[in-house]
Scaffold this motif. Structure first.
Motif, mmCIF file in Angstrom:
data_model
loop_
_atom_site.group_PDB
_atom_site.id
_atom_site.type_symbol
_atom_site.label_atom_id
_atom_site.label_comp_id
_atom_site.label_asym_id
_atom_site.label_seq_id
_atom_site.Cartn_x
_atom_site.Cartn_y
_atom_site.Cartn_z
ATOM 1 N N SER A 90 -2.943 13.964 3.112
ATOM 2 C CA SER A 90 -4.053 14.932 2.537
ATOM 3 C C SER A 90 -5.253 14.322 2.341
ATOM 4 O O SER A 90 -5.330 13.257 2.665
ATOM 5 N N LYS A 91 -6.053 14.991 1.859
ATOM 6 C CA LYS A 91 -7.534 14.684 1.777
ATOM 7 C C LYS A 91 -7.683 13.400 0.557
ATOM 8 O O LYS A 91 -6.977 13.463 -0.578
ATOM 9 N N ILE A 92 -8.530 12.525 1.248
ATOM 10 C CA ILE A 92 -8.657 11.439 0.291
ATOM 11 C C ILE A 92 -10.029 11.577 -0.495
ATOM 12 O O ILE A 92 -11.110 11.874 0.263
ATOM 13 N N TRP A 93 -10.060 10.800 -1.836
ATOM 14 C CA TRP A 93 -11.303 11.082 -2.596
ATOM 15 C C TRP A 93 -11.561 9.665 -3.094
ATOM 16 O O TRP A 93 -12.677 9.446 -3.357
ATOM 17 N N SER A 94 -10.822 8.580 -3.266
ATOM 18 C CA SER A 94 -11.077 7.596 -3.589
ATOM 19 C C SER A 94 -10.173 6.093 -2.977
ATOM 20 O O SER A 94 -9.270 6.459 -2.663
ATOM 21 N N CYS A 95 -10.694 5.009 -2.955
ATOM 22 C CA CYS A 95 -9.888 3.868 -2.695
ATOM 23 C C CYS A 95 -10.620 2.751 -3.034
ATOM 24 O O CYS A 95 -11.727 2.553 -3.591
ATOM 25 N N ALA A 96 -9.887 1.648 -3.461
ATOM 26 C CA ALA A 96 -10.277 0.386 -3.816
ATOM 27 C C ALA A 96 -9.310 -0.675 -3.474
ATOM 28 O O ALA A 96 -8.071 -0.509 -3.137
ATOM 29 N N PHE A 97 -9.876 -2.015 -3.222
ATOM 30 C CA PHE A 97 -9.052 -3.065 -3.147
ATOM 31 C C PHE A 97 -8.311 -3.289 -4.554
ATOM 32 O O PHE A 97 -8.947 -3.331 -5.572
ATOM 33 N N VAL A 98 -7.075 -4.002 -4.420
ATOM 34 C CA VAL A 98 -6.262 -4.164 -5.612
ATOM 35 C C VAL A 98 -6.687 -5.673 -5.737
ATOM 36 O O VAL A 98 -6.460 -6.499 -4.821
ATOM 37 N N THR A 99 -7.149 -6.070 -7.043
ATOM 38 C CA THR A 99 -7.256 -7.314 -7.297
ATOM 39 C C THR A 99 -5.987 -8.111 -7.800
ATOM 40 O O THR A 99 -5.222 -7.354 -8.398
ATOM 41 N N SER A 100 -5.703 -9.063 -7.175
ATOM 42 C CA SER A 100 -4.455 -9.938 -7.497
ATOM 43 C C SER A 100 -4.917 -11.286 -7.302
ATOM 44 O O SER A 100 -5.320 -11.947 -6.389
ATOM 45 N N ALA A 101 -4.204 -12.030 -8.453
ATOM 46 C CA ALA A 101 -4.412 -13.466 -8.590
ATOM 47 C C ALA A 101 -3.633 -14.333 -7.553
ATOM 48 O O ALA A 101 -2.440 -14.164 -7.301
ATOM 49 N N GLY A 102 -4.311 -15.079 -6.888
ATOM 50 C CA GLY A 102 -3.818 -15.905 -6.135
ATOM 51 C C GLY A 102 -3.185 -15.469 -4.624
ATOM 52 O O GLY A 102 -2.482 -16.158 -3.802
ATOM 53 N N ALA A 103 -3.499 -14.231 -4.419
ATOM 54 C CA ALA A 103 -2.986 -13.618 -3.128
ATOM 55 C C ALA A 103 -3.744 -14.061 -2.014
ATOM 56 O O ALA A 103 -3.221 -14.224 -0.831
ATOM 57 N N GLY A 104 -4.977 -13.956 -2.140
ATOM 58 C CA GLY A 104 -5.982 -14.719 -0.934
ATOM 59 C C GLY A 104 -5.839 -13.632 0.021
ATOM 60 O O GLY A 104 -5.486 -12.658 0.093
ATOM 61 N N THR A 105 -6.806 -13.764 1.118
ATOM 62 C CA THR A 105 -6.711 -13.261 2.346
ATOM 63 C C THR A 105 -6.766 -14.254 3.410
ATOM 64 O O THR A 105 -6.927 -15.169 3.262
ATOM 65 N N ASN A 106 -6.662 -13.620 4.529
ATOM 66 C CA ASN A 106 -6.798 -14.393 5.700
ATOM 67 C C ASN A 106 -7.370 -13.236 6.831
ATOM 68 O O ASN A 106 -7.597 -12.282 6.508
ATOM 69 N N ASN A 107 -7.444 -13.727 7.946
ATOM 70 C CA ASN A 107 -8.342 -13.091 8.945
ATOM 71 C C ASN A 107 -7.758 -11.949 9.486
ATOM 72 O O ASN A 107 -8.441 -11.010 10.003
ATOM 73 N N SER A 108 -6.290 -11.783 9.338
ATOM 74 C CA SER A 108 -5.670 -10.429 9.718
ATOM 75 C C SER A 108 -5.507 -9.576 8.557
ATOM 76 O O SER A 108 -5.067 -8.642 9.021
ATOM 77 N N GLY A 109 -5.684 -10.049 7.269
ATOM 78 C CA GLY A 109 -5.603 -8.952 6.285
ATOM 79 C C GLY A 109 -4.052 -8.838 5.729
ATOM 80 O O GLY A 109 -3.998 -7.903 5.293
ATOM 81 N N ASP A 110 -3.229 -9.777 6.416
ATOM 82 C CA ASP A 110 -1.839 -9.610 5.882
ATOM 83 C C ASP A 110 -1.540 -9.601 4.348
ATOM 84 O O ASP A 110 -0.654 -9.027 3.978
ATOM 85 N N LYS A 111 -2.555 -10.079 3.532
ATOM 86 C CA LYS A 111 -2.250 -10.135 2.154
ATOM 87 C C LYS A 111 -3.155 -9.125 1.250
ATOM 88 O O LYS A 111 -2.919 -9.113 0.184
#
Length: 173
Positions: A90-111
């Motif tokens: 259904s209709k989306i009104w908001s979004c945000a990245f979830v902040t998590s310690a030590g999760a990190g990211t990589n080029n594919s966005g797996d984390k």
């Protein structure tokens, strides 16, 4: 609109279905302090067919998520290429990245983890390229805003809804 989390000289904003990235220093320098230099504004094409209503940077600025009524899109910001999209129920009104310690990211966005709100539903989308979002809560009303932060070793999420009662809720995930 949101400033880049690590460089306050970069601003992402949405105008209709387009995403704009503004280099504030270049705009200010080239436009004699009027902030109107178009060479400092990069226009990013999007797959949104409805107006972009919300956007958020990942903690390291390597990714940007945008949402409209009908689509959530995640971009890697080194080349401004979309790496994942999701069409919600259904209709989306908001979004945000979830902040998590030590999760990190990589080029594919797996984390990466993204939270978004629909009518009486909050979803978490984790490992965005390889999974479907999972319902994480059911606050009353339309979820108008989401913000995430780390506090005391936990991720705290604040949601604001259209309801008069319980219109601001705090969650830990």
């Amino acid at each position: 609109m949101r400033f880049h989390p690590r460089s306050r000289n970069c601003l992402a904003c949405a105008v209709g279905t387009q995403l704009l990235v503004v280099d504030i220093i270049t705009a200010k320098t080239n436009a004699s302090n009027t902030y109107t230099d178009s060479s400092a504004i990069r226009t990013i094409s999007s797959d949104h067919t409805k107006n972009i209503s919300c956007l958020d940077w990942s903690d390291d600025g390597a990714f940007l998520v945008t949402s409209s009524d009908t689509l959530i899109c995640v971009y890697e910001t080194a080349h401004w290429k979309p790496i994942a999209m999701h069409t919600p129920h259904s209709k989306i009104w908001s979004c945000a990245f979830v902040t998590s310690a030590g999760a990190g990211t990589n080029n594919s966005g797996d984390k990466l983890r993204i939270m978004f709100g629909e009518y009486e539903a909050i979803y978490v989308w984790q490992g965005i390229q390889n999974s479907q979002p999972k319902k994480a809560g059911a606050p009353p009303g339309t979820i108008m805003g989401i913000a995430c932060s780390r506090s005391g070793g936990q991720t705290v999420v604040a949601t604001a809804s259209s309801q008069r009662e319980k219109n601001l809720m705090l969650w830990t995930i």
